[in-house]
Design a protein around this motif. Structure first.
Motif, PDB file in Angstrom:
ATOM      1  N   ALA A 206       0.976  -1.172   0.204  1.00 17.27           N
ATOM      2  CA  ALA A 206       0.154  -0.062   0.036  1.00 17.27           C
ATOM      3  C   ALA A 206       0.838   0.954   0.136  1.00 17.27           C
ATOM      4  O   ALA A 206       2.006   1.240   0.560  1.00 17.27           O
ATOM      5  CB  ALA A 206      -1.016  -0.113   1.178  1.00 17.27           C
ATOM      6  N   PHE A 207       0.290   2.063  -0.878  1.00 17.85           N
ATOM      7  CA  PHE A 207       0.982   3.528  -0.741  1.00 17.85           C
ATOM      8  C   PHE A 207       0.049   4.757  -0.504  1.00 17.85           C
ATOM      9  O   PHE A 207      -1.176   4.472  -1.002  1.00 17.85           O
ATOM     10  CB  PHE A 207       2.037   3.962  -1.806  1.00 17.85           C
ATOM     11  CG  PHE A 207       1.045   3.651  -3.129  1.00 17.85           C
ATOM     12  CD1 PHE A 207       1.047   2.513  -3.881  1.00 17.85           C
ATOM     13  CD2 PHE A 207       0.612   5.031  -3.657  1.00 17.85           C
ATOM     14  CE1 PHE A 207       0.246   2.500  -4.933  1.00 17.85           C
ATOM     15  CE2 PHE A 207      -0.253   5.053  -4.744  1.00 17.85           C
ATOM     16  CZ  PHE A 207      -0.240   3.728  -5.626  1.00 17.85           C
ATOM     17  N   SER A 208       0.153   5.687   0.189  1.00 19.23           N
ATOM     18  CA  SER A 208      -0.907   6.469   0.447  1.00 19.23           C
ATOM     19  C   SER A 208      -0.585   7.962  -0.155  1.00 19.23           C
ATOM     20  O   SER A 208      -1.439   8.719  -0.065  1.00 19.23           O
ATOM     21  CB  SER A 208      -0.793   7.092   1.966  1.00 19.23           C
ATOM     22  OG  SER A 208       0.268   7.159   2.368  1.00 19.23           O
ATOM     23  N   SER A 209       0.564   8.131  -0.766  1.00 23.18           N
ATOM     24  CA  SER A 209       0.782   9.667  -1.694  1.00 23.18           C
ATOM     25  C   SER A 209       1.517   9.322  -2.815  1.00 23.18           C
ATOM     26  O   SER A 209       2.336   8.341  -2.924  1.00 23.18           O
ATOM     27  CB  SER A 209       1.361  10.648  -0.622  1.00 23.18           C
ATOM     28  OG  SER A 209       2.671  10.525  -0.637  1.00 23.18           O
ATOM     29  N   ALA A 210       1.572  10.229  -3.800  1.00 24.21           N
ATOM     30  CA  ALA A 210       1.989  10.275  -5.013  1.00 24.21           C
ATOM     31  C   ALA A 210       2.240  11.439  -5.467  1.00 24.21           C
ATOM     32  O   ALA A 210       1.512  12.534  -5.139  1.00 24.21           O
ATOM     33  CB  ALA A 210       1.491   9.367  -5.919  1.00 24.21           C
ATOM     34  N   LEU A 211       3.189  11.889  -6.465  1.00 21.32           N
ATOM     35  CA  LEU A 211       3.194  13.217  -6.984  1.00 21.32           C
ATOM     36  C   LEU A 211       1.930  13.257  -7.996  1.00 21.32           C
ATOM     37  O   LEU A 211       1.617  12.180  -8.820  1.00 21.32           O
ATOM     38  CB  LEU A 211       4.361  13.310  -7.993  1.00 21.32           C
ATOM     39  CG  LEU A 211       5.783  13.662  -7.482  1.00 21.32           C
ATOM     40  CD1 LEU A 211       6.353  12.593  -6.696  1.00 21.32           C
ATOM     41  CD2 LEU A 211       6.698  14.064  -8.566  1.00 21.32           C
ATOM     42  N   PRO A 212       1.300  14.355  -8.266  1.00 23.93           N
ATOM     43  CA  PRO A 212       0.269  14.405  -9.191  1.00 23.93           C
ATOM     44  C   PRO A 212       0.653  14.356 -10.799  1.00 23.93           C
ATOM     45  O   PRO A 212       1.993  14.606 -10.843  1.00 23.93           O
ATOM     46  CB  PRO A 212      -0.556  15.754  -9.006  1.00 23.93           C
ATOM     47  CG  PRO A 212       0.544  16.533  -8.261  1.00 23.93           C
ATOM     48  CD  PRO A 212       1.619  15.470  -7.433  1.00 23.93           C
ATOM     49  N   ILE A 213       0.099  13.775 -11.468  1.00 25.52           N
ATOM     50  CA  ILE A 213       0.579  13.435 -12.885  1.00 25.52           C
ATOM     51  C   ILE A 213      -0.423  14.371 -14.005  1.00 25.52           C
ATOM     52  O   ILE A 213      -1.649  14.395 -13.615  1.00 25.52           O
ATOM     53  CB  ILE A 213       0.310  12.180 -13.227  1.00 25.52           C
ATOM     54  CG1 ILE A 213       1.412  11.380 -12.272  1.00 25.52           C
ATOM     55  CG2 ILE A 213       0.576  11.805 -14.517  1.00 25.52           C
ATOM     56  CD1 ILE A 213       1.259   9.700 -12.574  1.00 25.52           C
ATOM     57  N   GLY A 214      -0.019  14.852 -14.824  1.00 23.93           N
ATOM     58  CA  GLY A 214      -0.675  15.179 -16.185  1.00 23.93           C
ATOM     59  C   GLY A 214      -0.296  14.499 -17.277  1.00 23.93           C
ATOM     60  O   GLY A 214       0.953  13.979 -17.391  1.00 23.93           O
ATOM     61  N   ALA A 215      -1.347  14.185 -18.248  1.00 26.19           N
ATOM     62  CA  ALA A 215      -0.704  13.450 -19.275  1.00 26.19           C
ATOM     63  C   ALA A 215      -0.988  14.319 -20.726  1.00 26.19           C
ATOM     64  O   ALA A 215      -1.866  14.978 -20.655  1.00 26.19           O
ATOM     65  CB  ALA A 215      -1.352  12.165 -19.285  1.00 26.19           C
ATOM     66  N   VAL A 216      -0.038  13.868 -21.661  1.00 28.30           N
ATOM     67  CA  VAL A 216      -0.342  14.587 -23.005  1.00 28.30           C
ATOM     68  C   VAL A 216      -0.144  13.263 -23.905  1.00 28.30           C
ATOM     69  O   VAL A 216       0.851  12.590 -23.914  1.00 28.30           O
ATOM     70  CB  VAL A 216       0.825  15.564 -23.349  1.00 28.30           C
ATOM     71  CG1 VAL A 216       0.677  15.992 -24.933  1.00 28.30           C
ATOM     72  CG2 VAL A 216       0.770  16.652 -22.441  1.00 28.30           C
ATOM     73  N   LEU A 217      -1.303  12.878 -24.216  1.00 30.83           N
ATOM     74  CA  LEU A 217      -1.449  11.474 -25.177  1.00 30.83           C
ATOM     75  C   LEU A 217      -0.977  11.718 -26.429  1.00 30.83           C
ATOM     76  O   LEU A 217      -1.171  12.266 -27.162  1.00 30.83           O
ATOM     77  CB  LEU A 217      -2.804  10.869 -25.018  1.00 30.83           C
ATOM     78  CG  LEU A 217      -2.851   9.592 -25.419  1.00 30.83           C
ATOM     79  CD1 LEU A 217      -2.224   8.579 -24.525  1.00 30.83           C
ATOM     80  CD2 LEU A 217      -4.415   9.088 -25.361  1.00 30.83           C
ATOM     81  N   THR A 218       0.286  10.611 -26.724  1.00 32.61           N
ATOM     82  CA  THR A 218       0.248  10.480 -28.223  1.00 32.61           C
ATOM     83  C   THR A 218      -0.071   9.200 -28.932  1.00 32.61           C
ATOM     84  O   THR A 218       0.090   9.175 -30.135  1.00 32.61           O
ATOM     85  CB  THR A 218       1.906  10.805 -28.330  1.00 32.61           C
ATOM     86  OG1 THR A 218       2.730   9.769 -27.670  1.00 32.61           O
ATOM     87  CG2 THR A 218       2.416  11.989 -27.736  1.00 32.61           C
ATOM     88  N   LEU A 219      -0.536   8.235 -28.264  1.00 38.63           N
ATOM     89  CA  LEU A 219      -0.841   6.997 -28.830  1.00 38.63           C
ATOM     90  C   LEU A 219      -2.122   6.367 -28.016  1.00 38.63           C
ATOM     91  O   LEU A 219      -2.017   6.182 -26.949  1.00 38.63           O
ATOM     92  CB  LEU A 219       0.151   5.909 -28.477  1.00 38.63           C
ATOM     93  CG  LEU A 219       0.234   4.544 -28.710  1.00 38.63           C
ATOM     94  CD1 LEU A 219      -0.192   4.412 -30.295  1.00 38.63           C
ATOM     95  CD2 LEU A 219       1.289   3.818 -28.564  1.00 38.63           C
ATOM     96  N   PRO A 220      -3.127   6.653 -28.613  1.00 41.16           N
ATOM     97  CA  PRO A 220      -4.465   5.986 -28.179  1.00 41.16           C
ATOM     98  C   PRO A 220      -4.510   4.595 -28.159  1.00 41.16           C
ATOM     99  O   PRO A 220      -4.452   3.940 -29.246  1.00 41.16           O
ATOM    100  CB  PRO A 220      -5.404   6.642 -29.049  1.00 41.16           C
ATOM    101  CG  PRO A 220      -4.927   6.840 -30.410  1.00 41.16           C
ATOM    102  CD  PRO A 220      -3.475   6.909 -30.197  1.00 41.16           C
ATOM    103  N   ALA A 221      -4.635   3.887 -27.051  1.00 44.00           N
ATOM    104  CA  ALA A 221      -4.470   2.568 -26.959  1.00 44.00           C
ATOM    105  C   ALA A 221      -4.861   2.119 -25.564  1.00 44.00           C
ATOM    106  O   ALA A 221      -5.954   1.345 -25.313  1.00 44.00           O
ATOM    107  CB  ALA A 221      -3.156   2.114 -27.260  1.00 44.00           C
ATOM    108  N   THR A 222      -4.168   2.674 -24.389  1.00 48.83           N
ATOM    109  CA  THR A 222      -4.265   1.868 -23.183  1.00 48.83           C
ATOM    110  C   THR A 222      -5.351   2.413 -22.263  1.00 48.83           C
ATOM    111  O   THR A 222      -5.605   1.678 -21.349  1.00 48.83           O
ATOM    112  CB  THR A 222      -2.988   1.796 -22.312  1.00 48.83           C
ATOM    113  OG1 THR A 222      -2.542   3.192 -22.027  1.00 48.83           O
ATOM    114  CG2 THR A 222      -1.823   1.350 -23.479  1.00 48.83           C
TER     115      THR A 222
END
Lengths: 384, 384
Positions: free
Chosen positions: B123-139
């Protein structure tokens, strides 16, 4: 496809007994306004579940939010919030109660005249957070930021919308809908159906996934809606209607495509002036609007008829006529009448409706802004 | 319908030029890790747009996240985050980069051995926030909390998931996908297709809206996927593929219904042991899994064939056979081969795959937990 931004901040807690999940979503220091309508929740057990949820939580009750909630009633709730310094609203009911909660949430923090939020689009920057316990699947209000409020003094029914007043959670327990009067079930299905139509039946912009999603909701409402009338205790049927109504207006299907909303705008005047149920107004206006706008909506009307009602034989115009008829028949089958005369309204009343549209600036409606007062009169006259 | 909780916290910024919207979503005090892959973003202009976005923002770059991102590479990025005290990750790329960002985000704040997050479900309780710029539609990784990471040292490909690492925003600009190699386009469409299948092709639970949504995505991928190969610069086609891939795995369609995921679990071993592309492994495993599980999946196989591929003639078993064939043909049409022998794998390799499944505890897969090692072997053998 058109550009869009999309996020839906409401956490859906869906299914039997899910109200127990809501407890951990209340703020720790919550002082709750418990807002509800006419008291049906006291007869069907929902009130008891809510009071159990609020065990150990400070709360005040405000009952009596009416269908088509009025400014005059809601301002009393605003006074209660201010007097008791409440900081969270738990809205228990259908779209009217949740719409009302949104107005109360914004108005309680608003410095000026609260009606300006609707009448003048006055900006507001904060509101009480809202949780919703849905008892009537219809409006989608439980997971969007929209609200419609009626000013009794001026016979105006106006809308506002903001992420700030969107519920943080919504409990959707299909069991809570078992005891609904069938009239409300029928109204709810028609309302959800027309919400989808307003975001779908415009013109093609090469957005096939949005079309498929919209058609999927329409198909589900057509298959499940009538069963909800004949087997009211069927959990899955109620669940499917409930989820469809939420998906119909949580913002998703309208992203990247043009939207119409003329049926709603014209319908609002029918409620404001003559007190018709919201769904009744939609069932009256939509079929003749489709007829009058058949040129502008031609391609989507054909697709709608072919994919949703499986109408494939005949000329294109015959397919469109059959599609309009099928829509009307579906509304009637759900117990919602589709002619003005069914509600004892006549030609003279159309003058009042058109005058109200003009007064409210509703003179260029629809996805092409081409439904002016002349067309609105034509739509209403065909619906006599 | 099954009970569920649903919320999707990612704000989608969809359409041409939407990267400009991302600026206001960055934290004011952002110290950004700009994470990307092999450098294609420097050739297609995406890198330039991102650097413009980061004008005036403090940031560090980490390039070289590989397809099927490895623990070994990602731990280098973790070190950079820790050394420079970065507080936001901007992931620019496809699912591998975004999956990698999620691991880096969690691992950088994690006290113990980061691989335990995947290997032991630590278990983990914190993480850096993430922003995404998508270049490959798939996952669909851009709007979910899932991540898959490969440990090169142990030949293990493992998954973890948490809302904590779900991107706060995702830029989906179809133009960014124009220059993709066609192989990646095909892989992406197959990947999204199988994501839908894993949440759809199980057994009926009377959830018709979820079925319609799933079928809508499948139909859209079938109509738009091939066009993405033949007319790579068609904006709407790319937009439709992109939106379909996101909707395929943002959590929505799987709510209230059983899920399978056996194809993915078996496929992961093909990647871990033999380095096949993720989509290649799905294209190999799914058709024969459908064949072996045709009894358990009978009703949904028939519905899938009839509604999605319009297969209606023949006995039920013939319809199912045609449906499996149509699925396989679609994958091949997208340029993704469907037999183990197409990738120079033979019977002896199946022993290694089955041994790896056993080692990773993948001995009771599928919606009925009835795909044991014997069945997995059968599925793989039929795919030779």
């Amino acid at each position: 496809m058109l550009n869009f931004n999309f996020k839906n901040q409401t956490e859906i807690l869906f299914g039997k007994g899910q109200i127990k999940e809501a407890k951990s979503r209340l703020p720790k220091d919550a002082k709750v306004l418990l807002l509800y309508g006419g008291g049906s929740i006291k007869r069907n057990g929902v009130y008891d579940d809510v009071v159990k949820l609020l065990d150990g939580v400070s709360f005040e009750e405000f009952a009596g939010v009416e269908p088509n909630p009025t400014l005059q009633t809601l301002m009393q709730a605003v006074e209660l919030v201010r007097a008791k310094q409440l900081n969270f609203i738990l809205a228990v009911g259908g779209g009217s109660v949740i719409d009302g909660a949104k107005f109360v949430a914004a108005a309680a923090h608003f410095d000026g005249e609260p009606w300006d939020i609707l009448a003048k689009g006055a900006a507001f920057s904060s509101a009480l957070p809202i949780g919703a316990v849905l008892t009537l699947p219809a409006t989608g209000s439980e997971s969007n930021g929209n609200s419609v409020v009626t000013n009794k003094d001026t016979a105006q029914k106006r809308a506002f919308g903001s992420d700030i007043v969107q519920p943080v959670f919504a409990v959707l327990d299909p069991v809570y809908t078992f005891s609904l009067p069938l009239k409300q079930v029928g109204n709810g299905v028609v309302d959800a159906f027309v919400h989808v139509i307003e975001q779908y039946l415009t013109y093609p912009v090469n957005a096939p996934l949005q079309d498929r999603f919209a058609e999927g909701i329409l198909q589900t409402l057509i298959s499940e809606g009538p069963k909800a009338l004949t087997t009211p205790q069927d959990y899955d049927v109620r669940a499917n209607v409930m989820w469809s109504a939420t998906m119909a207006l949580n913002g998703l299907i309208g992203k990247g495509v043009p939207q119409d909303w003329a049926t709603h705008m014209i319908g609002h005047e029918l409620t404001a002036l003559f007190g018709l149920d919201h769904a009744q107004t939609l069932a009256i206006v939509l079929p003749t609007l489709m007829y009058v706008q058949r040129g502008q909506k031609r391609q989507k009307l054909l697709q709608f008829g072919q994919r949703v009602f499986n109408i494939s034989s005949g000329t294109e115009d015959e397919i469109i006529d059959k599609t309009i008829k099928a829509t009307q028949d579906f509304f009637e089958h759900m117990g919602v009448k589709t002619r003005l005369s069914d509600y004892n309204l006549a030609a003279a009343d159309i003058d009042k409706l058109v005058a109200n549209l003009e007064r409210n600036g509703m003179t260029a409606l629809g996805e092409h802004s081409d439904i002016d007062l002349t067309k609105a009169r034509q739509i209403l006259t065909l619906a006599l």
